[in-house]
Scaffold this motif. Structure first.
Motif, mmCIF file in Angstrom:
data_model
loop_
_atom_site.group_PDB
_atom_site.id
_atom_site.type_symbol
_atom_site.label_atom_id
_atom_site.label_comp_id
_atom_site.label_asym_id
_atom_site.label_seq_id
_atom_site.Cartn_x
_atom_site.Cartn_y
_atom_site.Cartn_z
ATOM 1 N N ASP A 304 111.484 52.294 36.448
ATOM 2 C CA ASP A 304 110.667 52.119 35.248
ATOM 3 C C ASP A 304 109.197 52.046 35.648
ATOM 4 O O ASP A 304 108.857 51.756 36.802
ATOM 5 C CB ASP A 304 111.064 50.841 34.511
ATOM 6 N N GLU A 310 110.436 51.180 29.838
ATOM 7 C CA GLU A 310 111.451 52.223 29.711
ATOM 8 C C GLU A 310 110.857 53.541 29.231
ATOM 9 O O GLU A 310 111.438 54.610 29.468
ATOM 10 C CB GLU A 310 112.550 51.762 28.751
ATOM 11 N N ARG A 313 110.227 55.666 32.158
ATOM 12 C CA ARG A 313 111.365 55.654 33.079
ATOM 13 C C ARG A 313 111.606 57.020 33.720
ATOM 14 O O ARG A 313 111.504 58.052 33.074
ATOM 15 C CB ARG A 313 112.619 55.195 32.345
ATOM 16 N N GLU A 315 114.690 58.833 35.884
ATOM 17 C CA GLU A 315 116.111 58.687 36.208
ATOM 18 C C GLU A 315 116.603 59.992 36.821
ATOM 19 O O GLU A 315 116.345 61.069 36.292
ATOM 20 C CB GLU A 315 116.897 58.347 34.945
#
Length: 340
Positions: A304, A310, A313, A315
């Motif tokens: 993050d 978020e 973020r 990923e």
């Protein structure tokens, strides 16, 4: 007390000019002259002198009561015999005349990194890695020996012998070694594409007759700003503004007439910045027989942002399969699949 002596090579007893001698734990340093002799002043007899020279094994000696220490350094044969991946194949470091730097898997995974390019930061002379944005997962710019073009100055990436547009899709834990070819002689085989340098990446593979091996690595960390700007709170700001207006011969601002009523106000740095987690999971499996080898790898990474949480973020999921089947000395079939 003064200590003198000479530094020689154990191979032929020839002097080693510009060898480094320093007192351990201090900044007290000296170097040898063209004849391999040196002189250094130490604090006391308990001082430890460290002798080093490029390509030779480092040695340490306690001074004690000796005023003269002669040292014979042994060549670092292990480093000279290290196999380096080049454009033309593997070569021993001692036989390479071009400008080449290498990183092994331990160096690459020694610190937690998000993108594979970050492993090159500060690890090789002449290689500059900069992050284009503070957002997690943002692209990195790599410059090998400066900017070579007003257009695209990125180096050529070659992963397991196949040219690639980048290495951001690779999991750092899946890399066996990285070799950086800096000069024209080292990158000549790649022609104009290697004009900005070449980064050769070798991924991990299973070895012949290797027992099954399973590895799992994970870590969890928190990020936060290491330092914040010292700012005035609302009451302090009102006092300073009133004093400045009074110095200019003006009446205080009615909205700031009673600073004590304003209190602390809002700390916008605390409101914007926040602690952000970073999580990594990496799994690998490898094994080999007399005629085949297999390597599997999977990873998950999450980070993050310290601004936005978020919303910033990053990923990433990766999966890799590397298999090799041998059908004698003249036939070999392999598959290398990467998914990110």
């Amino acid at each position: 007390m003064d200590v003198t002596g000479s530094v020689l090579s154990s191979d032929d007893n020839s002097p080693l000019p510009s060898a480094t001698i320093y007192e351990k734990g201090t900044a007290n340093t000296s170097i040898t002259d063209v004849n391999g002799t040196y002189k250094i002043s130490v604090e006391n007899s308990q001082a430890v002198l460290v002798f080093s020279f490029v390509g030779y094994v480092e040695q340490e000696f306690t001074v004690g009561v000796k005023s003269s220490i002669n040292v014979s350094l042994n060549p670092n044969v292990r480093d000279l015999d290290q196999a380096i991946v080049m454009g033309y194949g593997n070569q021993k470091r001692s036989k390479i005349s071009g400008s080449v730097s290498t990183l092994d898997s331990k160096e690459i995974t020694s610190i937690p990194i998000l993108r594979t390019e970050q492993a090159l930061q500060g690890r090789s002379a002449g290689v500059q890695v900069t992050q284009n944005s503070g957002q997690p997962g943002s692209a990195q710019s790599i410059r090998i020996r400066g900017t070579g073009s007003i257009n695209n100055s990125e180096p050529l990436f070659v992963v397991d012998g196949i040219p690639s547009f980048g290495i951001d899709y690779l999991n750092p834990a899946d890399i066996e070694s990285m070799t950086i070819l800096k000069d024209a002689a080292s990158a000549a085989i790649y022609g104009a594409r290697g004009g900005n340098g070449v980064v050769l990446v070798t991924t991990k593979k299973g070895a012949v007759n290797q027992p099954a091996q399973i590895t799992y690595d994970t870590y969890y960390g928190m990020q936060e700003p290491w330092k914040k700007v010292a700012l005035l709170n609302a009451e302090q700001y009102a006092i300073i503004m009133n004093e400045s207006r009074a110095s200019a011969g003006l009446n205080p601002d009615p909205a700031l007439s009673n600073p004590s009523l304003l209190g602390e106000g809002t700390d916008w740095q605390d409101a914007i910045f926040q602690r952000a987690p970073m999580i990594s999971h990496s799994f690998s499996f490898s094994r080999g027989t007399e005629n085949s080898s297999t390597a599997l790898g999977a990873s998950y990474f999450l980070q993050d942002g310290i601004v936005g949480g978020e919303k910033g973020r990053f990923e990433r999921y990766t999966f890799r399969v590397n298999t090799t089947q041998s059908g004698g000395k003249k036939f070999r079939l392999g598959q290398n699949i990467n998914y990110t």
